[in-house]
Scaffold this active site. Structure first.
Site, short mmCIF file in Angstrom:
data_model
loop_
_atom_site.label_atom_id
_atom_site.label_comp_id
_atom_site.label_asym_id
_atom_site.label_seq_id
_atom_site.Cartn_x
_atom_site.Cartn_y
_atom_site.Cartn_z
N ASP A 181 -0.44 7.86 5.24
CA ASP A 181 -0.11 6.58 4.62
C ASP A 181 -1.30 6.20 3.76
O ASP A 181 -2.36 5.84 4.27
CB ASP A 181 0.14 5.52 5.70
CG ASP A 181 0.43 4.15 5.12
OD1 ASP A 181 0.35 3.98 3.88
OD2 ASP A 181 0.72 3.23 5.91
N TYR A 228 4.24 -3.75 -11.04
CA TYR A 228 4.05 -2.33 -11.29
C TYR A 228 3.01 -2.10 -12.39
O TYR A 228 2.12 -1.26 -12.25
CB TYR A 228 5.39 -1.70 -11.68
CG TYR A 228 5.34 -0.20 -11.85
CD1 TYR A 228 5.15 0.63 -10.75
CD2 TYR A 228 5.50 0.39 -13.10
CE1 TYR A 228 5.11 2.01 -10.88
CE2 TYR A 228 5.46 1.76 -13.25
CZ TYR A 228 5.26 2.57 -12.15
OH TYR A 228 5.22 3.93 -12.30
N THR A 252 13.21 11.45 -11.54
CA THR A 252 12.84 11.59 -10.13
C THR A 252 13.62 10.56 -9.31
O THR A 252 14.15 9.58 -9.87
CB THR A 252 11.33 11.36 -9.91
OG1 THR A 252 11.04 9.97 -10.11
CG2 THR A 252 10.50 12.18 -10.87
#
Length: 281
Positions: free
Chosen positions: A95, A186, A221
């Site tokens: 992680d 983002y 993707t």
């Protein structure tokens, strides 16, 4: 064969079939580390580095995906003709937002494969939202995975890089180099990765560590379908995010990452290579 222009996001009939790839063996005998290796760009990068002879520490939070990519690497290596070097992969749960998890993953990779001298920070998440509706939880998670994760992996691998020399290649985004609607979180995270890349390049320019980034536009993707445009999104803003060339493939981004991570790019540091069909030109 000349490609015909495409509308935004439309598939290109000339894509989808990979040209025969002959490995230059440029990572033979080298340990590399790839985050987000379970899918998308990370998976393509792990496979590409292994095809070039690398021992690849494949890090991801999804164990099943990791096992799948390592199996793909093993299968490709076993099936490769004599001109292809024998790369290998190692699945390591990690992680990237957790400091202890990162430290343990890097220790495991080093013990099993040796110190990584090519580090590829690919792990990332994304989602579109009207900024007025962006939750703090979503904002924090985006920065944690995309920016803090890149920092933690970089910090954990730098001692070996400083000792042995090598490279770090980070996945930025067109959202990190140009404005995009509905992408405040983002874009902030990826803009941070871009400046982290440049800051590290300057800091270590005379210490044998090169740091570069790639800035893909739309990539075909699983991640791209998770973004999801918000309700009442302006079609003009959506069109502004897409090249007439449509989406690129993960392997096209992986090829650029492999180049920047290799000795062929030995005089390149502090660069962010756009892979976006002229979107940010």
């Amino acid at each position: 064969m000349k490609r015909r222009p495409r509308g935004p996001g439309r598939p290109d009939p000339t894509r989808g079939t990979e040209a025969e790839y002959v490995s230059p063996r440029r990572f033979e005998g080298i340990t590399t580390l790839v985050t987000g290796a379970g899918s998308g760009i990370g998976r393509a990068t792990a496979r590409r580095l292994a095809a070039d002879g690398a021992a690849v520490a494949c890090l991801d939070i999804v164990d099943e995906a990791l096992e799948a990519v390592v199996a793909e690497i093993a299968e490709a290596t076993a099936a490769a003709p004599e001109w292809a070097p024998g790369g290998r992969g190692l699945a390591i749960h990690c992680d990237v937002t957790d400091e202890a998890s990162v430290a343990a993953a890097v220790d495991t990779a080093t013990e099993a494969l040796g110190p990584a001298t090519a580090v590829c920070n690919v792990a990332g998440i994304g989602r579109f939202a009207h900024t007025v509706d962006q939750s703090l939880e979503g904002w924090d998670k985006m920065l944690a995975v995309n920016l803090t994760g890149t920092f933690l992996i970089t910090r954990a691998t730098l001692p070996a890089l400083l000792e042995h020399g090598g490279s770090i290649t980070n996945v930025v985004s067109t959202a990190g180099v140009m404005g995009q609607a509905y992408a405040a979180a983002y874009a902030a995270s990826k803009g941070g990765v871009g400046m982290l890349t440049k800051a590290l390049a300057v800091e270590y320019v005379d210490k044998g560590v090169r740091v570069n980034g790639v800035a893909p536009g739309g990539v075909a993707t699983p991640l791209v379908w998770e973004f999801g445009f918000p309700d009442e999104a302006d079609p003009k803003q959506i069109e502004r995010m897409m090249s007439p060339m449509g989406f690129c493939t993960p392997s096209e981004v992986a090829s650029a990452i492999a180049f920047l991570a290799s000795d062929e790019a030995g005089y390149i540091s502090g660069s962010i290579l756009s892979i976006d069909g002229a979107l940010s030109a």
